[in-house]
Write a protein that holds these residues in place. Structure first.
Motif, PDB file in Angstrom:
ATOM      1  N   ARG A 107       0.830  -1.202   0.000  1.00  0.00           N
ATOM      2  CA  ARG A 107       0.000   0.000   0.000  1.00  0.00           C
ATOM      3  C   ARG A 107       0.868   1.257   0.000  1.00  0.00           C
ATOM      4  O   ARG A 107       1.880   1.341   0.703  1.00  0.00           O
ATOM      5  CB  ARG A 107      -0.908  -0.007   1.241  1.00  0.00           C
ATOM      6  N   ARG A 108       0.452   2.241  -0.819  1.00  0.00           N
ATOM      7  CA  ARG A 108       1.174   3.509  -0.892  1.00  0.00           C
ATOM      8  C   ARG A 108       0.502   4.542   0.021  1.00  0.00           C
ATOM      9  O   ARG A 108      -0.715   4.694   0.005  1.00  0.00           O
ATOM     10  CB  ARG A 108       1.200   4.033  -2.335  1.00  0.00           C
ATOM     11  N   LYS A 109       1.301   5.282   0.752  1.00  0.00           N
ATOM     12  CA  LYS A 109       0.791   6.323   1.628  1.00  0.00           C
ATOM     13  C   LYS A 109       0.481   7.569   0.803  1.00  0.00           C
ATOM     14  O   LYS A 109       1.018   7.760  -0.296  1.00  0.00           O
ATOM     15  CB  LYS A 109       1.830   6.645   2.702  1.00  0.00           C
ATOM     16  N   PRO A 110      -0.400   8.453   1.309  1.00  0.00           N
ATOM     17  CA  PRO A 110      -0.739   9.680   0.573  1.00  0.00           C
ATOM     18  C   PRO A 110       0.480  10.507   0.178  1.00  0.00           C
ATOM     19  O   PRO A 110       0.530  11.071  -0.916  1.00  0.00           O
ATOM     20  CB  PRO A 110      -1.647  10.433   1.550  1.00  0.00           C
ATOM     21  N   ILE A 111       1.494  10.578   1.052  1.00  0.00           N
ATOM     22  CA  ILE A 111       2.669  11.376   0.725  1.00  0.00           C
ATOM     23  C   ILE A 111       3.422  10.761  -0.456  1.00  0.00           C
ATOM     24  O   ILE A 111       4.017  11.470  -1.282  1.00  0.00           O
ATOM     25  CB  ILE A 111       3.599  11.512   1.966  1.00  0.00           C
ATOM     26  N   GLU A 112       3.397   9.427  -0.569  1.00  0.00           N
ATOM     27  CA  GLU A 112       4.038   8.767  -1.699  1.00  0.00           C
ATOM     28  C   GLU A 112       3.257   9.028  -2.986  1.00  0.00           C
ATOM     29  O   GLU A 112       3.839   9.216  -4.064  1.00  0.00           O
ATOM     30  CB  GLU A 112       4.133   7.263  -1.439  1.00  0.00           C
ATOM     31  N   LEU A 113       1.924   9.054  -2.882  1.00  0.00           N
ATOM     32  CA  LEU A 113       1.104   9.349  -4.058  1.00  0.00           C
ATOM     33  C   LEU A 113       1.320  10.786  -4.531  1.00  0.00           C
ATOM     34  O   LEU A 113       1.255  11.064  -5.734  1.00  0.00           O
ATOM     35  CB  LEU A 113      -0.373   9.120  -3.731  1.00  0.00           C
ATOM     36  N   ALA A 141     -10.514  -0.021  -1.147  1.00  0.00           N
ATOM     37  CA  ALA A 141      -9.202  -0.273  -0.551  1.00  0.00           C
ATOM     38  C   ALA A 141      -8.555  -1.544  -1.062  1.00  0.00           C
ATOM     39  O   ALA A 141      -7.325  -1.675  -1.030  1.00  0.00           O
ATOM     40  CB  ALA A 141      -9.325  -0.338   0.968  1.00  0.00           C
ATOM     41  N   ALA A 142      -9.349  -2.503  -1.534  1.00  0.00           N
ATOM     42  CA  ALA A 142      -8.772  -3.747  -2.039  1.00  0.00           C
ATOM     43  C   ALA A 142      -8.100  -3.552  -3.389  1.00  0.00           C
ATOM     44  O   ALA A 142      -7.247  -4.351  -3.780  1.00  0.00           O
ATOM     45  CB  ALA A 142      -9.859  -4.815  -2.140  1.00  0.00           C
ATOM     46  N   ASP A 143      -8.476  -2.489  -4.101  1.00  0.00           N
ATOM     47  CA  ASP A 143      -7.980  -2.296  -5.462  1.00  0.00           C
ATOM     48  C   ASP A 143      -7.120  -1.055  -5.652  1.00  0.00           C
ATOM     49  O   ASP A 143      -6.226  -1.046  -6.499  1.00  0.00           O
ATOM     50  CB  ASP A 143      -9.160  -2.220  -6.439  1.00  0.00           C
ATOM     51  N   PHE A 144      -7.406   0.012  -4.883  1.00  0.00           N
ATOM     52  CA  PHE A 144      -6.748   1.291  -5.169  1.00  0.00           C
ATOM     53  C   PHE A 144      -6.244   1.965  -3.895  1.00  0.00           C
ATOM     54  O   PHE A 144      -6.812   1.814  -2.813  1.00  0.00           O
ATOM     55  CB  PHE A 144      -7.717   2.251  -5.870  1.00  0.00           C
ATOM     56  N   ASP A 145      -5.164   2.724  -4.063  1.00  0.00           N
ATOM     57  CA  ASP A 145      -4.727   3.714  -3.076  1.00  0.00           C
ATOM     58  C   ASP A 145      -5.060   5.081  -3.667  1.00  0.00           C
ATOM     59  O   ASP A 145      -4.766   5.348  -4.838  1.00  0.00           O
ATOM     60  CB  ASP A 145      -3.221   3.610  -2.823  1.00  0.00           C
ATOM     61  N   SER A 146      -5.668   5.949  -2.877  1.00  0.00           N
ATOM     62  CA  SER A 146      -6.106   7.252  -3.387  1.00  0.00           C
ATOM     63  C   SER A 146      -5.714   8.368  -2.427  1.00  0.00           C
ATOM     64  O   SER A 146      -5.579   8.145  -1.218  1.00  0.00           O
ATOM     65  CB  SER A 146      -7.631   7.273  -3.596  1.00  0.00           C
ATOM     66  N   SER A 155      -4.044   5.121  -7.512  1.00  0.00           N
ATOM     67  CA  SER A 155      -2.960   4.205  -7.837  1.00  0.00           C
ATOM     68  C   SER A 155      -3.440   2.770  -7.639  1.00  0.00           C
ATOM     69  O   SER A 155      -3.928   2.420  -6.550  1.00  0.00           O
ATOM     70  CB  SER A 155      -1.745   4.475  -6.935  1.00  0.00           C
ATOM     71  N   PRO A 156      -3.336   1.911  -8.655  1.00  0.00           N
ATOM     72  CA  PRO A 156      -3.824   0.527  -8.526  1.00  0.00           C
ATOM     73  C   PRO A 156      -2.900  -0.304  -7.646  1.00  0.00           C
ATOM     74  O   PRO A 156      -1.685  -0.090  -7.596  1.00  0.00           O
ATOM     75  CB  PRO A 156      -3.815   0.024  -9.976  1.00  0.00           C
ATOM     76  N   ARG A 157      -3.478  -1.308  -6.993  1.00  0.00           N
ATOM     77  CA  ARG A 157      -2.699  -2.186  -6.122  1.00  0.00           C
ATOM     78  C   ARG A 157      -2.313  -3.489  -6.810  1.00  0.00           C
ATOM     79  O   ARG A 157      -1.503  -4.236  -6.281  1.00  0.00           O
ATOM     80  CB  ARG A 157      -3.485  -2.483  -4.845  1.00  0.00           C
ATOM     81  N   HIS A 158      -2.911  -3.775  -7.974  1.00  0.00           N
ATOM     82  CA  HIS A 158      -2.573  -4.995  -8.704  1.00  0.00           C
ATOM     83  C   HIS A 158      -2.904  -4.777 -10.182  1.00  0.00           C
ATOM     84  O   HIS A 158      -3.484  -3.744 -10.560  1.00  0.00           O
ATOM     85  CB  HIS A 158      -3.312  -6.214  -8.138  1.00  0.00           C
ATOM     86  N   ALA A 159      -2.544  -5.751 -11.005  1.00  0.00           N
ATOM     87  CA  ALA A 159      -2.665  -5.593 -12.457  1.00  0.00           C
ATOM     88  C   ALA A 159      -4.106  -5.422 -12.908  1.00  0.00           C
ATOM     89  O   ALA A 159      -4.399  -4.632 -13.815  1.00  0.00           O
ATOM     90  CB  ALA A 159      -2.025  -6.787 -13.161  1.00  0.00           C
ATOM     91  N   GLU A 160      -5.031  -6.156 -12.289  1.00  0.00           N
ATOM     92  CA  GLU A 160      -6.444  -6.061 -12.712  1.00  0.00           C
ATOM     93  C   GLU A 160      -6.991  -4.666 -12.431  1.00  0.00           C
ATOM     94  O   GLU A 160      -7.734  -4.099 -13.236  1.00  0.00           O
ATOM     95  CB  GLU A 160      -7.263  -7.131 -11.984  1.00  0.00           C
ATOM     96  N   ALA A 161      -6.613  -4.087 -11.290  1.00  0.00           N
ATOM     97  CA  ALA A 161      -7.056  -2.729 -10.961  1.00  0.00           C
ATOM     98  C   ALA A 161      -6.430  -1.713 -11.918  1.00  0.00           C
ATOM     99  O   ALA A 161      -7.071  -0.725 -12.307  1.00  0.00           O
ATOM    100  CB  ALA A 161      -6.693  -2.392  -9.517  1.00  0.00           C
TER     101      ALA A 161
END
Length: 422
Positions: A2-8, A31-36, A51-57
């Motif tokens: 998972r990416r934190k907001p500061i990383e995004l 939350a299962a698919d994206f970091d926002s 930001s997607p968390r996996h290829a399908e997202a």
């Protein structure tokens, strides 16, 4: 990971040249698919990063990018709400992160929406009608999925078969959903453009107005009931009725009379889809959570009858061989799989007859004919083999099913002739 907001925020600077974030906060999303995250830049403008968390997202975000490009300015101008605009994107490995220009309004919880004024409920109905009245060419030109009613029903049956192979779905729910999917009278609707992922996190609200609709990753031509599933799941009937009334007044085509039944089915079945998704991802926490929600749903339906999802009443389950007779079951108050089996819309008590739109089941006298041969133990749900190729148009891993009707078949039972001498 998972990416934190500061990383995004750092990723967004690579996606949009000249962007200088001065503040950042998390944003609601799947939350299962994206970091926002939401960003504020040095000029006071706001941006949203997904930001997607996996290829399908990631593939879904790329599809959304194509969808948003298909909405020409003329189409956007006719909508009663705003839509996102992609400001830039950046690819990190195999995944693509997108930055969108910020839209006015904030997300609200389901509880806040249902507790709001009727004007807000009517706004949601108008927004739904505008989406469902979009031209079909918008979807077909973008090469997005399109389903006829029977194709959509068959697709859902295939998903049910897949969910059943997990062995984690309560049998009463499998039987309830299968009966609704085999009730062909329920699946007579006019396909339309469907958002496909509509819920409270994809609605932006300002005061009593719906200002924007986001999350266009699953646009398709299909069943309009899918966009009502989150509303029906709120269990706030007055709110749902107000939304439906406004929706009906605003649509060019009158909605079919079974719209809310299919929406209730979609809301329930979403738990099975969540379970399958968790198992496929190897996420034990997600799988355990889905199992718990499915057990709770099965218990609630057994106790209270549940929402009506079928036009035809759910028939009684076949009594296992060697158990008490039908008369004895009736004397026991309908325990087990009696005429008012758990999960059926008619319920197991007289109080369930108060559910709107449900016809009480009248049990006719039956004659039990002994079978002159050893009887194999009966099971409630037959496991579906997974090592056999799926027949054309049928459930994956199963023999050509006799319980799945064709478009013109309204039967829900099949007869197998067995040579008892052999």
């Amino acid at each position: 990971m998972r990416r934190k907001p500061i990383e995004l925020a750092a990723v967004a600077t690579a996606a949009v040249p000249g962007l200088t974030p001065t503040a950042v906060s998390s944003a609601p999303d799947d939350a299962a698919d994206f970091d926002s995250a939401l960003l504020l830049d040095s000029e006071g403008k706001r941006w949203r990063v997904r930001s997607p968390r996996h290829a399908e997202a990631s593939a879904r975000l790329e599809t959304e990018f194509l969808v948003l490009r298909a909405f020409a300015p003329g189409i956007r101008a006719e909508l009663p709400f705003l839509m996102p605009t992609v400001a830039g994107s950046v690819r990190l490995g195999a995944l693509s992160t997108f930055v969108y220009s910020h839209l006015a309004g904030t997300t609200r919880s389901v509880e806040e929406l249902t507790a709001g004024p009727d004007q807000l409920a009517r706004e949601i109905g108008v927004a739904l009608a505008a989406i469902h009245d979009l031209p079909h060419a918008l979807v077909s030109n973008a090469d997005l999925p399109s389903y006829t009613p029977n194709e959509f029903r068959q697709r859902r049956l295939n998903e049910l078969d897949q969910a059943a192979t997990t062995g984690k779905i309560p049998p009463s729910l499998l039987r309830r959903w299968e009966h609704a999917l085999e009730d062909v009278s329920l699946w007579r609707f006019n396909p339309c453009v469907v958002h496909g992922d509509l819920h409270e996190d994809n609605l932006l609200v300002d005061g009593h107005r719906v200002t924007a609709v986001t999350g266009w990753t699953d646009l398709r031509i299909g069943d309009p009931a899918d966009d009502f599933a989150w509303l029906v799941a709120s269990n706030e009937q007055d709110f749902v009725d107000t939304v439906l009334s406004s929706y009906t007044e605003s649509r060019r085509d009158a909605p079919d009379k079974h719209l809310l039944r299919r929406a209730a089915l979609s809301a329930e079945f979403a738990l099975a889809q969540y379970l399958v998704k968790g198992i496929a991802a190897g996420d034990d926490g997600m799988t355990t959570e889905a199992e718990g929600m499915l057990e709770t749903l099965a218990s609630d339906i057994a106790e209270h009858g549940g929402q009506a999802i079928s036009v035809e009443p759910l028939p009684p389950a076949a009594a296992p061989a060697g158990t008490a007779s039908a008369g004895q079951q009736a004397d026991d108050g309908g325990a087990g799989h009696s005429a008012a089996a758990p999960g059926s819309e008619q319920g197991s008590a007289a109080g369930d007859s108060g559910i709107a739109g449900v016809t009480p089941l009248v049990v006719q006298p039956v004659t039990v004919v002994p079978i002159p041969a050893p009887v194999l133990p009966a099971v409630q749900v037959t496991p579906i083999p997974v090592d056999e190729p799926a027949p054309e148009g049928g459930p994956a891993g199963a023999d050509p099913p006799s319980d799945v009707p064709s478009a013109d078949d309204t039967s829900t039972a099949a007869i197998t002739i067995i040579d008892v001498k052999n």
